[in-house]
Design a protein around this motif. Structure first.
Motif, PDB file in Angstrom:
ATOM      1  N   ASP A   9     -13.665   4.627   7.123  1.00 34.52           N
ATOM      2  CA  ASP A   9     -12.232   4.359   6.963  1.00 34.52           C
ATOM      3  C   ASP A   9     -11.771   4.604   5.525  1.00 34.52           C
ATOM      4  O   ASP A   9     -10.597   4.919   5.293  1.00 34.52           O
ATOM      5  N   ALA A  10     -12.698   4.451   4.569  1.00 30.33           N
ATOM      6  CA  ALA A  10     -12.349   4.666   3.162  1.00 30.33           C
ATOM      7  C   ALA A  10     -12.391   6.139   2.770  1.00 30.33           C
ATOM      8  O   ALA A  10     -12.057   6.482   1.634  1.00 30.33           O
ATOM      9  N   GLY A  11     -12.841   7.011   3.684  1.00 27.53           N
ATOM     10  CA  GLY A  11     -12.839   8.440   3.399  1.00 27.53           C
ATOM     11  C   GLY A  11     -14.202   9.064   3.235  1.00 27.53           C
ATOM     12  O   GLY A  11     -14.307  10.264   2.922  1.00 27.53           O
ATOM     13  N   PHE A  12     -15.274   8.298   3.443  1.00 24.71           N
ATOM     14  CA  PHE A  12     -16.625   8.840   3.315  1.00 24.71           C
ATOM     15  C   PHE A  12     -17.031   9.547   4.611  1.00 24.71           C
ATOM     16  O   PHE A  12     -16.620   9.158   5.711  1.00 24.71           O
ATOM     17  N   MET A  13     -17.872  10.562   4.456  1.00 22.32           N
ATOM     18  CA  MET A  13     -18.567  11.177   5.582  1.00 22.32           C
ATOM     19  C   MET A  13     -19.925  10.495   5.674  1.00 22.32           C
ATOM     20  O   MET A  13     -20.688  10.455   4.699  1.00 22.32           O
ATOM     21  N   VAL A  14     -20.254   9.937   6.842  1.00 23.91           N
ATOM     22  CA  VAL A  14     -21.509   9.213   7.028  1.00 23.91           C
ATOM     23  C   VAL A  14     -22.524  10.143   7.681  1.00 23.91           C
ATOM     24  O   VAL A  14     -22.308  10.635   8.794  1.00 23.91           O
ATOM     25  N   VAL A  15     -23.632  10.367   6.995  1.00 28.64           N
ATOM     26  CA  VAL A  15     -24.662  11.305   7.440  1.00 28.64           C
ATOM     27  C   VAL A  15     -25.974  10.560   7.600  1.00 28.64           C
ATOM     28  O   VAL A  15     -26.433   9.884   6.674  1.00 28.64           O
ATOM     29  N   GLY A  16     -26.586  10.641   8.767  1.00 31.47           N
ATOM     30  CA  GLY A  16     -27.858   9.985   9.026  1.00 31.47           C
ATOM     31  C   GLY A  16     -29.013  10.972   9.050  1.00 31.47           C
ATOM     32  O   GLY A  16     -28.883  12.073   9.595  1.00 31.47           O
ATOM     33  N   LEU A  17     -30.135  10.588   8.449  1.00 35.44           N
ATOM     34  CA  LEU A  17     -31.322  11.444   8.445  1.00 35.44           C
ATOM     35  C   LEU A  17     -32.108  11.223   9.725  1.00 35.44           C
ATOM     36  O   LEU A  17     -32.461  10.092  10.064  1.00 35.44           O
ATOM     37  N   ASP A  18     -32.369  12.305  10.440  1.00 32.54           N
ATOM     38  CA  ASP A  18     -33.064  12.236  11.727  1.00 32.54           C
ATOM     39  C   ASP A  18     -33.876  13.510  11.900  1.00 32.54           C
ATOM     40  O   ASP A  18     -33.376  14.616  11.669  1.00 32.54           O
ATOM     41  N   ASP A  31     -34.684  14.925  14.478  1.00 29.38           N
ATOM     42  CA  ASP A  31     -34.076  15.741  15.535  1.00 29.38           C
ATOM     43  C   ASP A  31     -32.574  15.922  15.304  1.00 29.38           C
ATOM     44  O   ASP A  31     -31.806  16.089  16.263  1.00 29.38           O
ATOM     45  N   GLY A  32     -32.149  15.875  14.059  1.00 25.57           N
ATOM     46  CA  GLY A  32     -30.741  15.998  13.745  1.00 25.57           C
ATOM     47  C   GLY A  32     -30.151  17.332  14.160  1.00 25.57           C
ATOM     48  O   GLY A  32     -30.857  18.343  14.244  1.00 25.57           O
ATOM     49  N   ASP A  33     -28.839  17.327  14.402  1.00 25.51           N
ATOM     50  CA  ASP A  33     -28.184  18.545  14.881  1.00 25.51           C
ATOM     51  C   ASP A  33     -27.744  19.470  13.751  1.00 25.51           C
ATOM     52  O   ASP A  33     -27.253  20.571  14.005  1.00 25.51           O
ATOM     53  N   THR A  34     -27.918  19.062  12.483  1.00 21.45           N
ATOM     54  CA  THR A  34     -27.508  19.878  11.344  1.00 21.45           C
ATOM     55  C   THR A  34     -28.661  20.024  10.374  1.00 21.45           C
ATOM     56  O   THR A  34     -29.338  19.038  10.058  1.00 21.45           O
ATOM     57  N   ASP A  35     -28.885  21.233   9.910  1.00 21.16           N
ATOM     58  CA  ASP A  35     -29.922  21.480   8.912  1.00 21.16           C
ATOM     59  C   ASP A  35     -29.428  20.998   7.553  1.00 21.16           C
ATOM     60  O   ASP A  35     -28.261  21.179   7.203  1.00 21.16           O
ATOM     61  N   LEU A  36     -30.319  20.374   6.787  1.00 21.94           N
ATOM     62  CA  LEU A  36     -29.928  19.857   5.474  1.00 21.94           C
ATOM     63  C   LEU A  36     -29.352  20.954   4.586  1.00 21.94           C
ATOM     64  O   LEU A  36     -28.388  20.724   3.844  1.00 21.94           O
ATOM     65  N   TYR A  37     -29.919  22.148   4.667  1.00 24.81           N
ATOM     66  CA  TYR A  37     -29.457  23.235   3.810  1.00 24.81           C
ATOM     67  C   TYR A  37     -28.120  23.820   4.262  1.00 24.81           C
ATOM     68  O   TYR A  37     -27.552  24.666   3.583  1.00 24.81           O
ATOM     69  N   ASP A  38     -27.633  23.361   5.420  1.00 27.23           N
ATOM     70  CA  ASP A  38     -26.324  23.802   5.916  1.00 27.23           C
ATOM     71  C   ASP A  38     -25.286  22.683   5.847  1.00 27.23           C
ATOM     72  O   ASP A  38     -24.248  22.762   6.493  1.00 27.23           O
ATOM     73  N   LEU A  39     -25.567  21.649   5.063  1.00 24.17           N
ATOM     74  CA  LEU A  39     -24.694  20.481   4.998  1.00 24.17           C
ATOM     75  C   LEU A  39     -23.499  20.771   4.086  1.00 24.17           C
ATOM     76  O   LEU A  39     -23.540  20.537   2.878  1.00 24.17           O
ATOM     77  N   GLU A  40     -22.428  21.244   4.671  1.00 29.20           N
ATOM     78  CA  GLU A  40     -21.224  21.565   3.904  1.00 29.20           C
ATOM     79  C   GLU A  40     -20.531  20.309   3.390  1.00 29.20           C
ATOM     80  O   GLU A  40     -19.821  20.359   2.374  1.00 29.20           O
ATOM     81  N   ALA A  41     -20.729  19.188   4.077  1.00 29.49           N
ATOM     82  CA  ALA A  41     -20.046  17.954   3.684  1.00 29.49           C
ATOM     83  C   ALA A  41     -20.646  17.321   2.432  1.00 29.49           C
ATOM     84  O   ALA A  41     -20.136  16.300   1.953  1.00 29.49           O
ATOM     85  N   ALA A  42     -21.688  17.925   1.885  1.00 28.52           N
ATOM     86  CA  ALA A  42     -22.362  17.326   0.736  1.00 28.52           C
ATOM     87  C   ALA A  42     -21.478  17.254  -0.498  1.00 28.52           C
ATOM     88  O   ALA A  42     -21.694  16.420  -1.381  1.00 28.52           O
ATOM     89  N   VAL A  43     -20.470  18.101  -0.585  1.00 30.21           N
ATOM     90  CA  VAL A  43     -19.644  18.141  -1.792  1.00 30.21           C
ATOM     91  C   VAL A  43     -18.538  17.094  -1.766  1.00 30.21           C
ATOM     92  O   VAL A  43     -17.877  16.861  -2.779  1.00 30.21           O
ATOM     93  N   GLY A  44     -18.303  16.444  -0.649  1.00 34.10           N
ATOM     94  CA  GLY A  44     -17.262  15.428  -0.550  1.00 34.10           C
ATOM     95  C   GLY A  44     -17.838  14.030  -0.619  1.00 34.10           C
ATOM     96  O   GLY A  44     -19.049  13.839  -0.798  1.00 34.10           O
ATOM     97  N   PRO A  45     -16.989  12.991  -0.484  1.00 33.67           N
ATOM     98  CA  PRO A  45     -17.484  11.604  -0.453  1.00 33.67           C
ATOM     99  C   PRO A  45     -18.507  11.438   0.675  1.00 33.67           C
ATOM    100  O   PRO A  45     -18.217  11.742   1.836  1.00 33.67           O
ATOM    101  N   LEU A  46     -19.678  10.954   0.336  1.00 32.38           N
ATOM    102  CA  LEU A  46     -20.786  10.992   1.283  1.00 32.38           C
ATOM    103  C   LEU A  46     -21.582   9.691   1.272  1.00 32.38           C
ATOM    104  O   LEU A  46     -21.810   9.099   0.203  1.00 32.38           O
TER     105      LEU A  46
END
Length: 376
Positions: A295-304, A306-321
């Motif tokens: 709600d404060a504007g962060f993107m919440v990313v969980g390490l898994d 079997d995750g659906d996104t590769d760490l090296y493709d994490l575009e959201a890394a540059v924003g509030p995380l």
């Protein structure tokens, strides 16, 4: 014709007696002896941590374990004598209000036990308000530099004096902290054989940062970044994550209050003093706290794994995380995983199933820092 029942001196009671378990004086034979004492309450065990005098045989066992551990390069698996109350009071002793007679057994008969506890009893947990002893030159120095409240500094006699030791002693003296010089054997006893490098700092319980304040302070930064731990129970993993958070620019770490590790002396030491520079918060409900971050504007990313996104493709890394790290065994819990905006996996070229929680956090935070250095 009269039978035996008519003869003189006939037996009026059964030879077998009353069967056990029917009550009466024989009911005590069915009473259990209580739980088995844990190792730290057995005076004859090398893990004994009682407050009574250490038996000579137990001291020999602990010394042998220290020597073996030193040869193998690991921490000794021994107790911390004097760190656990294992005495029975007389007339107002352990677990009995002062001024009231201590009772035990059936019928409320007063007891007169004293000395090491060798009978079953309820295990007492250490108070959360008890002081901690930070050991190691880097953790102690970082704590003093960060103005962490302290009550005493312990230094071993004959310690090798280097620049860190000089600054530790000087800073403690400037802050009016008592410097107590004790033998190395006594410092070993106080720390339970943990590698202390000749110094120990007694500090009050860790002061956690209010969660709302930590989030607000993070949002004031150019690149807000927080780390959440979901059920990490090993304080060494917690300390390592805090150290990585400090190294890669995170503004805070938050953990659940229950079923998770808190800031202990072990976590302090593993963080190498970073716990004095990175705010740490405890939250009642991790899922609700992650929703508050969203709600404060962060993107919440969980390490898994079997995750659906590769760490090296994490575009959201540059924003509030917010990076969420799961527990050592089961990973992310179901509710936490459902709360995350997305799950991220760390690509690995070997057949290793997963990484240690603190290692996975370090790899992720390093990639986030690298990506931000390029974008910003």
């Amino acid at each position: 014709m009269a039978g035996n029942s008519q003869r003189r001196g006939r037996r009026l009671t059964s030879k077998a007696g009353a069967p056990k378990g029917t009550g009466g004086k024989n009911k005590d034979s069915l009473a259990g002896r209580g739980r088995t004492l844990p190792a730290d309450e057995r005076p004859w065990h090398k893990g004994y941590s009682g407050t009574e005098k250490l038996p000579q045989r137990t001291a020999w066992k602990q010394d042998k374990e220290r020597r073996v551990a030193a040869e193998e390069g690991r921490a000794p698996k021994i107790g911390q004598p004097g760190s656990k109350d294992t005495t029975w009071g007389k007339g107002g002793g352990r677990g009995v209000p002062v001024g009231r007679a201590a009772t035990g057994g059936r019928g409320g008969k007063p007891t007169s036990r004293s000395g090491p506890r060798v009978s079953p009893g309820r295990k007492s947990n250490p108070s959360k308000d008890s002081p901690e002893l930070l050991v190691g030159r880097n953790p102690v120095l970082e704590a003093l530099r960060a103005q962490v409240p302290a009550t005493a500094l312990y230094t071993a006699q004959g310690i090798d004096v280097d620049e860190r030791t000089k600054e530790i002693i000087r800073t403690a003296a400037d802050r009016g902290i008592a410097n107590l010089e004790i033998s190395r054997a006594e410092l070993d006893r106080m720390t339970g054989g943990v590698l202390h490098q000749g110094v120990g700092l007694q500090v009050p319980p860790f002061a956690y940062q209010p969660f709302e304040d930590m989030v607000a302070a993070s949002l004031e930064q150019q690149a807000p970044l927080l780390v959440a731990l979901d059920g990490v129970t090993d304080p060494r993993n917690l300390g390592a994550v805090i150290r990585s958070a400090a190294a890669f620019g995170a503004q805070g770490v938050f953990v659940p209050e229950r079923r998770a590790a808190g800031i202990t002396a072990t976590a302090w030491r593993t963080s190498a003093g970073a716990a004095a520079r990175v705010p740490v918060a405890q939250v009642t409900n991790l899922t609700r706290s992650l929703k508050a971050c969203r709600d404060a504007g962060f993107m919440v990313v969980g390490l898994d794994a079997d995750g659906d996104t590769d760490l090296y493709d994490l575009e959201a890394a540059v924003g509030p995380l917010v990076v969420v790290v799961g527990s050592e065994g089961r990973g992310l819990s179901r509710l936490v995983g459902e709360t995350c905006d997305l799950t991220v996996s760390i690509p690995m070229i070997s057949e290793v199933e997963s990484l240690n929680a603190s290692v996975a956090a370090a790899v992720t935070l390093a990639e986030v820092a690298r990506r931000r250095s390029v974008e910003l």
